[in-house]
Scaffold this motif. Structure first.
Motif, PDB file in Angstrom:
ATOM      1  N   ILE A 110      23.925 -69.525 -12.233  1.00  0.00           N
ATOM      2  CA  ILE A 110      22.530 -69.775 -12.584  1.00  0.00           C
ATOM      3  C   ILE A 110      22.480 -70.723 -13.773  1.00  0.00           C
ATOM      4  N   HIS A 111      21.810 -71.859 -13.594  1.00  0.00           N
ATOM      5  CA  HIS A 111      21.699 -72.865 -14.647  1.00  0.00           C
ATOM      6  C   HIS A 111      20.567 -72.488 -15.593  1.00  0.00           C
ATOM      7  N   HIS A 112      20.892 -72.398 -16.889  1.00  0.00           N
ATOM      8  CA  HIS A 112      19.933 -71.866 -17.853  1.00  0.00           C
ATOM      9  C   HIS A 112      18.628 -72.652 -17.908  1.00  0.00           C
ATOM     10  N   ARG A 113      18.704 -73.969 -18.004  1.00  0.00           N
ATOM     11  CA  ARG A 113      17.499 -74.760 -18.213  1.00  0.00           C
ATOM     12  C   ARG A 113      16.468 -74.506 -17.103  1.00  0.00           C
ATOM     13  N   ASP A 114      16.935 -74.314 -15.882  1.00  0.00           N
ATOM     14  CA  ASP A 114      16.014 -74.145 -14.765  1.00  0.00           C
ATOM     15  C   ASP A 114      15.247 -72.823 -14.837  1.00  0.00           C
ATOM     16  N   ILE A 115      15.931 -71.746 -15.253  1.00  0.00           N
ATOM     17  CA  ILE A 115      15.216 -70.469 -15.340  1.00  0.00           C
ATOM     18  C   ILE A 115      14.435 -70.353 -16.651  1.00  0.00           C
ATOM     19  N   ALA A 116      14.881 -71.055 -17.701  1.00  0.00           N
ATOM     20  CA  ALA A 116      14.185 -70.979 -18.989  1.00  0.00           C
ATOM     21  C   ALA A 116      12.864 -71.732 -18.973  1.00  0.00           C
ATOM     22  N   THR A 117      12.804 -72.804 -18.191  1.00  0.00           N
ATOM     23  CA  THR A 117      11.584 -73.624 -18.140  1.00  0.00           C
ATOM     24  C   THR A 117      10.630 -73.198 -17.037  1.00  0.00           C
ATOM     25  N   GLY A 118      11.025 -72.222 -16.229  1.00  0.00           N
ATOM     26  CA  GLY A 118      10.161 -71.780 -15.148  1.00  0.00           C
ATOM     27  C   GLY A 118      10.315 -72.566 -13.869  1.00  0.00           C
ATOM     28  N   ALA A 119      11.260 -73.506 -13.835  1.00  0.00           N
ATOM     29  CA  ALA A 119      11.498 -74.258 -12.606  1.00  0.00           C
ATOM     30  C   ALA A 119      12.068 -73.362 -11.511  1.00  0.00           C
ATOM     31  N   ALA A 120      12.657 -72.248 -11.910  1.00  0.00           N
ATOM     32  CA  ALA A 120      13.201 -71.279 -10.954  1.00  0.00           C
ATOM     33  C   ALA A 120      13.125 -69.888 -11.556  1.00  0.00           C
ATOM     34  N   GLU A 121      13.104 -68.881 -10.696  1.00  0.00           N
ATOM     35  CA  GLU A 121      13.130 -67.487 -11.117  1.00  0.00           C
ATOM     36  C   GLU A 121      14.550 -66.949 -11.000  1.00  0.00           C
ATOM     37  N   LEU A 122      14.822 -65.872 -11.731  1.00  0.00           N
ATOM     38  CA  LEU A 122      16.083 -65.190 -11.545  1.00  0.00           C
ATOM     39  C   LEU A 122      16.160 -64.599 -10.138  1.00  0.00           C
ATOM     40  N   PRO A 123      17.361 -64.385  -9.614  1.00  0.00           N
ATOM     41  CA  PRO A 123      17.486 -63.711  -8.319  1.00  0.00           C
ATOM     42  C   PRO A 123      16.854 -62.310  -8.385  1.00  0.00           C
ATOM     43  N   PRO A 124      16.487 -61.760  -7.232  1.00  0.00           N
ATOM     44  CA  PRO A 124      15.823 -60.459  -7.219  1.00  0.00           C
ATOM     45  C   PRO A 124      16.757 -59.315  -7.598  1.00  0.00           C
ATOM     46  N   GLU A 125      16.175 -58.306  -8.200  1.00  0.00           N
ATOM     47  CA  GLU A 125      16.878 -57.057  -8.501  1.00  0.00           C
ATOM     48  C   GLU A 125      16.415 -55.994  -7.504  1.00  0.00           C
ATOM     49  N   PRO A 126      17.221 -54.975  -7.236  1.00  0.00           N
ATOM     50  CA  PRO A 126      18.599 -54.815  -7.710  1.00  0.00           C
ATOM     51  C   PRO A 126      19.553 -55.757  -6.983  1.00  0.00           C
ATOM     52  N   ARG A 127      20.534 -56.223  -7.697  1.00  0.00           N
ATOM     53  CA  ARG A 127      21.505 -57.116  -7.100  1.00  0.00           C
ATOM     54  C   ARG A 127      22.492 -56.318  -6.248  1.00  0.00           C
ATOM     55  N   PRO A 128      23.155 -56.953  -5.306  1.00  0.00           N
ATOM     56  CA  PRO A 128      24.175 -56.259  -4.516  1.00  0.00           C
ATOM     57  C   PRO A 128      25.283 -55.689  -5.404  1.00  0.00           C
ATOM     58  N   ARG A 129      25.852 -54.590  -4.979  1.00  0.00           N
ATOM     59  CA  ARG A 129      26.882 -53.903  -5.754  1.00  0.00           C
ATOM     60  C   ARG A 129      28.053 -54.832  -6.043  1.00  0.00           C
ATOM     61  N   ALA A 130      28.496 -54.857  -7.305  1.00  0.00           N
ATOM     62  CA  ALA A 130      29.655 -55.624  -7.784  1.00  0.00           C
ATOM     63  C   ALA A 130      29.413 -57.133  -7.823  1.00  0.00           C
ATOM     64  N   GLN A 131      28.212 -57.575  -7.516  1.00  0.00           N
ATOM     65  CA  GLN A 131      27.929 -59.012  -7.591  1.00  0.00           C
ATOM     66  C   GLN A 131      27.847 -59.446  -9.055  1.00  0.00           C
ATOM     67  N   LYS A 132      28.413 -60.614  -9.360  1.00  0.00           N
ATOM     68  CA  LYS A 132      28.398 -61.133 -10.722  1.00  0.00           C
ATOM     69  C   LYS A 132      27.380 -62.266 -10.843  1.00  0.00           C
ATOM     70  N   TRP A 133      26.654 -62.260 -11.967  1.00  0.00           N
ATOM     71  CA  TRP A 133      25.765 -63.370 -12.300  1.00  0.00           C
ATOM     72  C   TRP A 133      26.424 -64.183 -13.408  1.00  0.00           C
ATOM     73  N   ILE A 134      26.456 -65.494 -13.217  1.00  0.00           N
ATOM     74  CA  ILE A 134      27.132 -66.388 -14.165  1.00  0.00           C
ATOM     75  C   ILE A 134      26.094 -67.269 -14.847  1.00  0.00           C
ATOM     76  N   TRP A 135      26.057 -67.203 -16.183  1.00  0.00           N
ATOM     77  CA  TRP A 135      25.157 -68.034 -16.992  1.00  0.00           C
ATOM     78  C   TRP A 135      25.856 -69.354 -17.265  1.00  0.00           C
ATOM     79  N   MET A 136      25.272 -70.469 -16.823  1.00  0.00           N
ATOM     80  CA  MET A 136      25.871 -71.792 -17.010  1.00  0.00           C
ATOM     81  C   MET A 136      24.940 -72.660 -17.864  1.00  0.00           C
ATOM     82  N   ASN A 137      25.497 -73.266 -18.904  1.00  0.00           N
ATOM     83  CA  ASN A 137      24.690 -74.101 -19.790  1.00  0.00           C
ATOM     84  C   ASN A 137      25.570 -75.118 -20.511  1.00  0.00           C
ATOM     85  N   TYR A 138      25.116 -76.383 -20.547  1.00  0.00           N
ATOM     86  CA  TYR A 138      25.863 -77.437 -21.236  1.00  0.00           C
ATOM     87  C   TYR A 138      25.020 -78.166 -22.268  1.00  0.00           C
ATOM     88  N   GLU A 139      23.930 -77.539 -22.686  1.00  0.00           N
ATOM     89  CA  GLU A 139      23.143 -78.052 -23.801  1.00  0.00           C
ATOM     90  C   GLU A 139      23.578 -77.337 -25.076  1.00  0.00           C
TER      91      GLU A 139
END
Length: 375
Positions: A110-139
């Motif tokens: 998940i690219h930070h800028r896109d969810i921080a600015t409202g261009a995208a929403e986070l994936p829905p909860e509850p997430r599948p068991r053992a699934q990992k969410w990765i925060w990606m940011n290069y600013e």
């Protein structure tokens, strides 16, 4: 997977013992007792062989593959997803950008800028068991809004920070020839070719008079001539290759960051290195830069008591090629790797997920961590 291999080992051993027994019976019926005894001895030795270390076969390795979902293409710019094996020799990685696959994937990047600015929403909860969410940011932290909204949401971090869970900087050095299509082999210039036709260049796409780098430029250009490219200067075609081509005509390049934070050392530095210009850096501390390249490979603005003193040093080097070569000789025997956005990052993330698939963690203080240890 280990139990699978142990089972395969035991099955192979049982098959071998059965063959020994059959051979022994045949020997007893048709050969001498000595021959039969030899086969019995051979079979007994098999029982005491040291444990066999099995290499993972291709079919077994495929069982360990993971699927990573690119939740949004960064900044809304579509890029074709890479083949991680073909481009980076990363095995067992499947990439998708299809949101309907969400419930079946091992990790979501998940690219930070896109969810921080409202261009995208986070994936829905509850997430599948053992699934990992990765925060990606290069600013840099100064240009990373809304971190507080995402506490306890992510399992892994991917950024230029060396203390990220998945660390991939804007560039890095590799001894010798790097096995990557993102690599550029470096060479030290001969004494006859140390000097270049032009002195100092600066490429800047985001000009703001409030930035420390712009104030520093205004002071420095009082003492040395600087060719400026980009928004506030000469036109420049897009792409790092065109930047490198332009900078290769200059002796020095101003690798000035838009803000000063730990490990925030961007393509500005690495473009200069690839182009063979000596970077003059304004960013984190000299000590921080020295974690990425040799101390003589760059000139740090903090090394001088004033801007005028820095200008005098640059002009002195221009008049003394032997002194200038000190900043270039280190290059021999290195390659510089500049990861391709965002292909290299997705494959690095996928490799990390494979290695950590049996562990789960939560990033508890994203904002505090990312703003920590400034300088």
């Amino acid at each position: 997977m280990q139990s699978y291999l142990r089972g395969a080992q035991h099955r192979a051993l049982r098959q071998l013992l059965r063959r020994c027994a059959r051979a022994q019976r045949r020997a007893c019926s048709s050969l001498s007792a000595i021959t039969a005894g030899f086969f019995l001895l051979l079979c007994a030795c098999v029982l005491y062989l040291p444990e066999i270390h099995w290499e993972l076969p291709d079919s077994a390795d495929e069982l360990r593959s993971v699927t990573l979902l690119v939740w949004t293409h960064p900044f809304g710019h579509y890029r074709r997803l890479p083949d991680c094996w073909e481009q980076y020799q990363v095995e067992g990685c499947l990439l998708t950008d299809e949101p309907l696959e969400y419930s079946h994937v091992d990790a979501v990047i998940i690219h930070h800028r896109d969810i921080a600015t409202g261009a995208a929403e986070l994936p829905p909860e509850p997430r599948p068991r053992a699934q990992k969410w990765i925060w990606m940011n290069y600013e840099s932290p100064a240009h990373t809004p809304g971190l507080w909204q995402f506490e306890h949401k992510f399992n892994l971090t991917l950024s230029y920070r060396a203390d990220s869970d998945i660390f991939l900087p804007y560039g890095y050095l590799v001894p010798g020839i790097a096995r990557s299509h993102d690599a550029h082999l470096l060479h030290a210039p001969s004494r006859a070719r140390v000097l270049r036709p032009r002195l100092v260049a600066w490429v800047i796409s985001n000009w703001s008079d409030s930035q420390a780098r712009v104030a520093f430029y205004h002071e420095l250009q009082r003492y040395v001539h600087i060719d400026v490219y980009g928004q506030a200067g000469l036109p420049l075609a897009s792409g790092s290759e065109s930047v490198i081509r332009v900078v290769s005509r200059y002796q020095f390049y101003l690798a000035f960051e838009n803000s000063q934070h730990r490990d925030y050392i961007t393509e500005k530095l690495w473009n200069a290195v690839a182009a063979g210009a000596v970077p003059v850096v304004l960013g984190p501390t000299r000590h921080n830069y020295e974690r990425f390249l040799p101390p003589e490979a760059f000139i740090h603005v903090d090394d001088f008591p004033s801007v005028r003193a820095l200008a005098r040093y640059l002009l002195m080097l221009r008049r003394n090629p032997s002194r200038l070569q000190h900043h270039l000789d280190w290059r021999e025997g290195y390659s510089v790797v500049q990861p391709t956005f965002w292909a290299h990052h997705y494959c690095a993330a996928c490799r990390a997920v494979r290695k950590s698939r049996d562990t789960t963690q939560v990033v508890h203080s994203l904002e505090h961590w990312f703003w920590s240890d400034r300088g």
